[in-house]
Design an enzyme around this catalytic site. Sequence first.
Site, PDB file in Angstrom:
ATOM      1  N   PRO A   7       0.844  -1.197   0.000  1.00 19.49           N
ATOM      2  CA  PRO A   7       0.000   0.000   0.000  1.00 19.49           C
ATOM      3  C   PRO A   7       0.877   1.244   0.000  1.00 19.49           C
ATOM      4  O   PRO A   7       1.732   1.407   0.864  1.00 19.49           O
ATOM      5  CB  PRO A   7      -0.770  -0.135   1.326  1.00 19.49           C
ATOM      6  CG  PRO A   7       0.155  -0.898   2.220  1.00 19.49           C
ATOM      7  CD  PRO A   7       0.922  -1.837   1.330  1.00 19.49           C
ATOM      8  N   MET A   8       0.682   2.129  -0.971  1.00 14.30           N
ATOM      9  CA  MET A   8       1.454   3.368  -1.057  1.00 14.30           C
ATOM     10  C   MET A   8       0.490   4.511  -1.316  1.00 14.30           C
ATOM     11  O   MET A   8      -0.170   4.556  -2.365  1.00 14.30           O
ATOM     12  CB  MET A   8       2.515   3.265  -2.155  1.00 14.30           C
ATOM     13  CG  MET A   8       3.627   2.276  -1.828  1.00 14.30           C
ATOM     14  SD  MET A   8       4.805   2.097  -3.184  1.00 14.30           S
ATOM     15  CE  MET A   8       3.827   1.104  -4.325  1.00 14.30           C
ATOM     16  N   CYS A  98       3.669   3.803   8.596  1.00 12.38           N
ATOM     17  CA  CYS A  98       3.763   5.025   7.794  1.00 12.38           C
ATOM     18  C   CYS A  98       4.730   6.013   8.434  1.00 12.38           C
ATOM     19  O   CYS A  98       4.585   6.372   9.605  1.00 12.38           O
ATOM     20  CB  CYS A  98       2.394   5.674   7.646  1.00 12.38           C
ATOM     21  SG  CYS A  98       2.428   7.179   6.643  1.00 12.38           S
ATOM     22  N   HIS A 168       8.362  -3.900   7.181  1.00 15.25           N
ATOM     23  CA  HIS A 168       9.232  -3.082   6.336  1.00 15.25           C
ATOM     24  C   HIS A 168      10.575  -2.986   7.060  1.00 15.25           C
ATOM     25  O   HIS A 168      10.644  -2.500   8.187  1.00 15.25           O
ATOM     26  CB  HIS A 168       8.634  -1.689   6.132  1.00 15.25           C
ATOM     27  CG  HIS A 168       9.439  -0.838   5.215  1.00 15.25           C
ATOM     28  ND1 HIS A 168       9.043  -0.526   3.935  1.00 15.25           N
ATOM     29  CD2 HIS A 168      10.643  -0.239   5.383  1.00 15.25           C
ATOM     30  CE1 HIS A 168       9.956   0.230   3.364  1.00 15.25           C
ATOM     31  NE2 HIS A 168      10.951   0.420   4.220  1.00 15.25           N
ATOM     32  N   GLY A 223       6.692  -2.760  -3.323  1.00 11.01           N
ATOM     33  CA  GLY A 223       6.007  -1.509  -3.592  1.00 11.01           C
ATOM     34  C   GLY A 223       6.545  -0.816  -4.819  1.00 11.01           C
ATOM     35  O   GLY A 223       6.136  -1.084  -5.949  1.00 11.01           O
TER      36      GLY A 223
END
Length: 321
Positions: A7-8, A98, A168, A223
């Site tokens: 998801p970006m 995030c 991540h 991503g």
Amino acid sequence: MRIFLAPMDGLTDDIMRHLLTRVGGIDVCVTEFVRITNTLLPKKVFYRASPELLNSGKTVSGVPVRLQLLGSDPVCLAENAALAASLGAPAIDLNFGCPAKTVNRSNGGAVLLREPENLYKIVKSVKSALNGSTPLTAKMRLGYDDKSLALECASAIEDAGADELIIHARTKTEGYRPPAYWDWIAKIREVVSLPVVANGEIWSVQDYLRCKEQSACNDVMIGRGLISNPNLAKQCKLVSDGEPFNPIAWPDVVALLIEFFELTLAKMGEKHATGRIKQWLRYLSREFTEAEALFLTIRQDKTPQLITDKLKVCQAKVLNA
């Protein structure tokens, strides 16, 4: 082995998910985050984030799309997760990764990695609200300022009942600067038993293979690498099966660009569509010299028809070459 599309925000929307999953190789998508504050959001917000909810939670190609939530209020996150699940989300994902300053200032995303006990409360609350009917996953970084709490954060997420953890392999402070510390994912896998997905700095098949080896993970999330090379997931799958692969041909990329621009223009309007096509060309320039040249021809253009004409001229040239 599975490959996830990361998801970006502002990049992997439903249009990009549709096109990339059609190219192939992607097993799971996750939406851009839906920000949760202190209210129960209307259904239209979830349908906007994931139009795939109207297709049994899948892209047209049949790839499931998990719905990601971002926030810090356990009760409000739980209520919104339950609503999203009732609309047909195949899984709910919680964003603890995030790095954006605006998000972190609002006590969301990676800043929560400073407080493992709050991670536990959030995951526990959402898990209870889902009542076992919908899987709950979480995405985290290795920490905020440093990696000192990485193992504790992962354990808190597992202990609270998450079904899967995506990591991540960098801290918030490290941002997106290479390298990614895939070996730290392997350290986390030694202390948790839930499935773990490795993420970060996978731009090529060689990166994919190194990530799997160093992280000890069978599953990976990609991503920016997939935005730069639309068939990277398919290439990785072929290599894993011992099959040869060919890069995606530039004419096929141009066809994707034209379709992307048409769909984005219809959904977002002129201003946003022109910005998005230029954004994607910049990413594609990493893999295709032709993309850099095409970007330079439309860089100053603000009129959709002019951009469309140039895209089609480019397509005609490559097809007749």
